[in-house]
Design a protein around this motif. Sequence first.
Motif, PDB file in Angstrom:
ATOM      1  N   PRO A 194       0.766  -1.306  -0.116  1.00  0.00           N
ATOM      2  CA  PRO A 194       0.077   0.002   0.137  1.00  0.00           C
ATOM      3  C   PRO A 194       1.028   1.214   0.116  1.00  0.00           C
ATOM      4  O   PRO A 194       2.055   1.118   0.426  1.00  0.00           O
ATOM      5  CB  PRO A 194      -0.745  -0.232   1.316  1.00  0.00           C
ATOM      6  CG  PRO A 194      -0.683  -1.545   1.513  1.00  0.00           C
ATOM      7  CD  PRO A 194       0.461  -2.133   1.241  1.00  0.00           C
ATOM      8  N   GLY A 195       0.299   2.154  -0.694  1.00  0.00           N
ATOM      9  CA  GLY A 195       0.980   3.562  -0.405  1.00  0.00           C
ATOM     10  C   GLY A 195       1.542   3.909  -1.830  1.00  0.00           C
ATOM     11  O   GLY A 195       1.886   3.125  -2.812  1.00  0.00           O
ATOM     12  N   PRO A 196       1.790   5.063  -2.281  1.00  0.00           N
ATOM     13  CA  PRO A 196       2.416   5.718  -3.471  1.00  0.00           C
ATOM     14  C   PRO A 196       3.845   5.257  -3.545  1.00  0.00           C
ATOM     15  O   PRO A 196       4.487   5.401  -2.648  1.00  0.00           O
ATOM     16  CB  PRO A 196       2.001   7.364  -3.437  1.00  0.00           C
ATOM     17  CG  PRO A 196       2.163   7.608  -2.012  1.00  0.00           C
ATOM     18  CD  PRO A 196       1.410   6.522  -1.215  1.00  0.00           C
ATOM     19  N   ASN A 197       4.257   5.219  -4.750  1.00  0.00           N
ATOM     20  CA  ASN A 197       5.565   4.973  -5.124  1.00  0.00           C
ATOM     21  C   ASN A 197       6.279   6.251  -5.398  1.00  0.00           C
ATOM     22  O   ASN A 197       5.705   7.333  -5.816  1.00  0.00           O
ATOM     23  CB  ASN A 197       5.665   3.974  -6.428  1.00  0.00           C
ATOM     24  CG  ASN A 197       5.048   2.669  -6.443  1.00  0.00           C
ATOM     25  OD1 ASN A 197       5.330   2.073  -5.378  1.00  0.00           O
ATOM     26  ND2 ASN A 197       5.047   2.275  -7.477  1.00  0.00           N
ATOM     27  N   VAL A 198       7.549   6.344  -4.961  1.00  0.00           N
ATOM     28  CA  VAL A 198       8.468   7.468  -5.154  1.00  0.00           C
ATOM     29  C   VAL A 198       8.616   7.556  -6.634  1.00  0.00           C
ATOM     30  O   VAL A 198       8.976   6.811  -7.405  1.00  0.00           O
ATOM     31  CB  VAL A 198       9.780   7.442  -4.366  1.00  0.00           C
ATOM     32  CG1 VAL A 198      10.583   8.502  -4.772  1.00  0.00           C
ATOM     33  CG2 VAL A 198       9.606   7.343  -3.077  1.00  0.00           C
ATOM     34  N   GLN A 199       8.513   8.836  -7.164  1.00  0.00           N
ATOM     35  CA  GLN A 199       8.785   8.955  -8.509  1.00  0.00           C
ATOM     36  C   GLN A 199       9.797   9.536  -9.032  1.00  0.00           C
ATOM     37  O   GLN A 199      10.257  10.707  -8.284  1.00  0.00           O
ATOM     38  CB  GLN A 199       7.212   9.998  -9.252  1.00  0.00           C
ATOM     39  CG  GLN A 199       6.008   9.574  -8.828  1.00  0.00           C
ATOM     40  CD  GLN A 199       5.872   7.954  -9.617  1.00  0.00           C
ATOM     41  OE1 GLN A 199       5.881   8.093 -10.787  1.00  0.00           O
ATOM     42  NE2 GLN A 199       5.408   6.939  -8.911  1.00  0.00           N
ATOM     43  N   LEU A 200      10.674   9.036  -9.952  1.00  0.00           N
ATOM     44  CA  LEU A 200      12.081   9.507 -10.296  1.00  0.00           C
ATOM     45  C   LEU A 200      11.857  10.735 -11.044  1.00  0.00           C
ATOM     46  O   LEU A 200      11.005  10.604 -11.762  1.00  0.00           O
ATOM     47  CB  LEU A 200      12.834   8.597 -10.769  1.00  0.00           C
ATOM     48  CG  LEU A 200      13.227   7.103  -9.878  1.00  0.00           C
ATOM     49  CD1 LEU A 200      13.977   6.242 -10.604  1.00  0.00           C
ATOM     50  CD2 LEU A 200      14.118   7.751  -8.676  1.00  0.00           C
ATOM     51  N   PRO A 201      12.691  11.481 -11.169  1.00  0.00           N
ATOM     52  CA  PRO A 201      12.568  12.937 -11.913  1.00  0.00           C
ATOM     53  C   PRO A 201      13.052  12.216 -13.452  1.00  0.00           C
ATOM     54  O   PRO A 201      13.870  11.276 -13.460  1.00  0.00           O
ATOM     55  CB  PRO A 201      13.925  13.789 -11.532  1.00  0.00           C
ATOM     56  CG  PRO A 201      13.929  13.387  -9.999  1.00  0.00           C
ATOM     57  CD  PRO A 201      13.598  11.921  -9.849  1.00  0.00           C
ATOM     58  N   GLU A 202      12.470  13.191 -14.416  1.00  0.00           N
ATOM     59  CA  GLU A 202      13.024  12.480 -15.775  1.00  0.00           C
ATOM     60  C   GLU A 202      14.362  12.421 -16.190  1.00  0.00           C
ATOM     61  O   GLU A 202      14.865  11.684 -16.631  1.00  0.00           O
ATOM     62  CB  GLU A 202      12.147  13.220 -16.857  1.00  0.00           C
ATOM     63  CG  GLU A 202      10.531  13.300 -16.913  1.00  0.00           C
ATOM     64  CD  GLU A 202      10.228  11.922 -17.131  1.00  0.00           C
ATOM     65  OE1 GLU A 202      10.471  11.481 -17.903  1.00  0.00           O
ATOM     66  OE2 GLU A 202       9.421  11.471 -15.941  1.00  0.00           O
ATOM     67  N   THR A 203      15.017  13.682 -15.426  1.00  0.00           N
ATOM     68  CA  THR A 203      16.435  13.457 -15.556  1.00  0.00           C
ATOM     69  C   THR A 203      17.249  12.420 -15.243  1.00  0.00           C
ATOM     70  O   THR A 203      18.315  11.829 -15.690  1.00  0.00           O
ATOM     71  CB  THR A 203      17.095  14.945 -15.064  1.00  0.00           C
ATOM     72  OG1 THR A 203      16.510  15.088 -13.719  1.00  0.00           O
ATOM     73  CG2 THR A 203      16.356  16.161 -15.873  1.00  0.00           C
ATOM     74  N   VAL A 204      16.755  11.987 -13.952  1.00  0.00           N
ATOM     75  CA  VAL A 204      17.507  10.755 -13.401  1.00  0.00           C
ATOM     76  C   VAL A 204      17.217   9.376 -14.221  1.00  0.00           C
ATOM     77  O   VAL A 204      18.194   8.760 -14.423  1.00  0.00           O
ATOM     78  CB  VAL A 204      16.818  10.424 -11.919  1.00  0.00           C
ATOM     79  CG1 VAL A 204      17.380   9.234 -11.342  1.00  0.00           C
ATOM     80  CG2 VAL A 204      17.438  11.727 -11.053  1.00  0.00           C
ATOM     81  N   LYS A 205      15.912   9.261 -14.495  1.00  0.00           N
ATOM     82  CA  LYS A 205      15.563   8.201 -15.278  1.00  0.00           C
ATOM     83  C   LYS A 205      16.275   8.373 -16.724  1.00  0.00           C
ATOM     84  O   LYS A 205      17.180   7.245 -17.022  1.00  0.00           O
ATOM     85  CB  LYS A 205      14.231   8.143 -15.711  1.00  0.00           C
ATOM     86  CG  LYS A 205      13.539   7.702 -14.594  1.00  0.00           C
ATOM     87  CD  LYS A 205      11.812   7.611 -14.908  1.00  0.00           C
ATOM     88  CE  LYS A 205      11.100   8.912 -15.062  1.00  0.00           C
ATOM     89  NZ  LYS A 205       9.766   8.497 -15.067  1.00  0.00           N
ATOM     90  N   ALA A 206      16.591   9.329 -17.338  1.00  0.00           N
ATOM     91  CA  ALA A 206      17.485   9.497 -18.716  1.00  0.00           C
ATOM     92  C   ALA A 206      18.855   9.108 -18.453  1.00  0.00           C
ATOM     93  O   ALA A 206      19.614   8.426 -19.120  1.00  0.00           O
ATOM     94  CB  ALA A 206      17.376  11.041 -19.217  1.00  0.00           C
TER      95      ALA A 206
END
Length: 241
Positions: A194-206
């Motif tokens: 349960p609970g929201p996932n931490v969303q990574l910034p687009e720059t970090v994913k790239a």
Amino acid sequence: MTEADLRVQLADFYHLVSYLGWTELIFNHISVRLPGEEHAYLVNPMGLHYDEVTPENLLVVGVDGKLKRDSQYKPNPAGFALHGVIHEHRPDVGCIAHTHTTPISAIVMKEAAIDHNNFNGAQLYGRVAYHDFEGITIYSDERDRMLESLGDKHVLVLRNHGIAVCEADIPLTFFLLWTVQRAAEIQCAAAAIPGPNVQLPETVKAKCAEDAQRLKDNAAFATLLFDAMVRKMKRERPEFA
């Protein structure tokens, strides 16, 4: 690599997939392009479990899915559409692997499919293509649509079905398949908490995807990984030695 070398390495790949629990009875395929024969590739015989694949019984198949050399076995018609069209039109691709493990089949049922917010998923950012489900891939008219969906990517999500990954050689393809499998396993596990996932910034994913590309470009890294897993498998499963 010679054909003999590729036969041994491809048989090891099949055995690794079985060893890691990624098989689907006698179904699915891994193929590798043959040197010196236009668009021909090695693939598993129809009716054999991955455990039963050997360097000697691998089939030589053309892009039409038909045997190019005599064998007591027949090719699986479900393999030619996907593998044949990629080998024919993507000269940068030497090996293709198709699986539908439970985690992979689960996430590709979701509209978002592969999440790029975990360590492995972030490495796939910008590298994934999608193809809508049309049924079992045994019809030649779907070939061009799958190729168009794949484009210049190396991971093809077959929606409501499974995954296909393709790379320049066998070790790189195994490394990519493992990355997708781990991303799917982690995504499924996170969805159960349960609970929201931490969303990574687009720059970090790239940046993660760029770093993964650098690892890929160092082919020795993938070979070290593949060979280490083959040694481990053969220690624990001596019948594969």
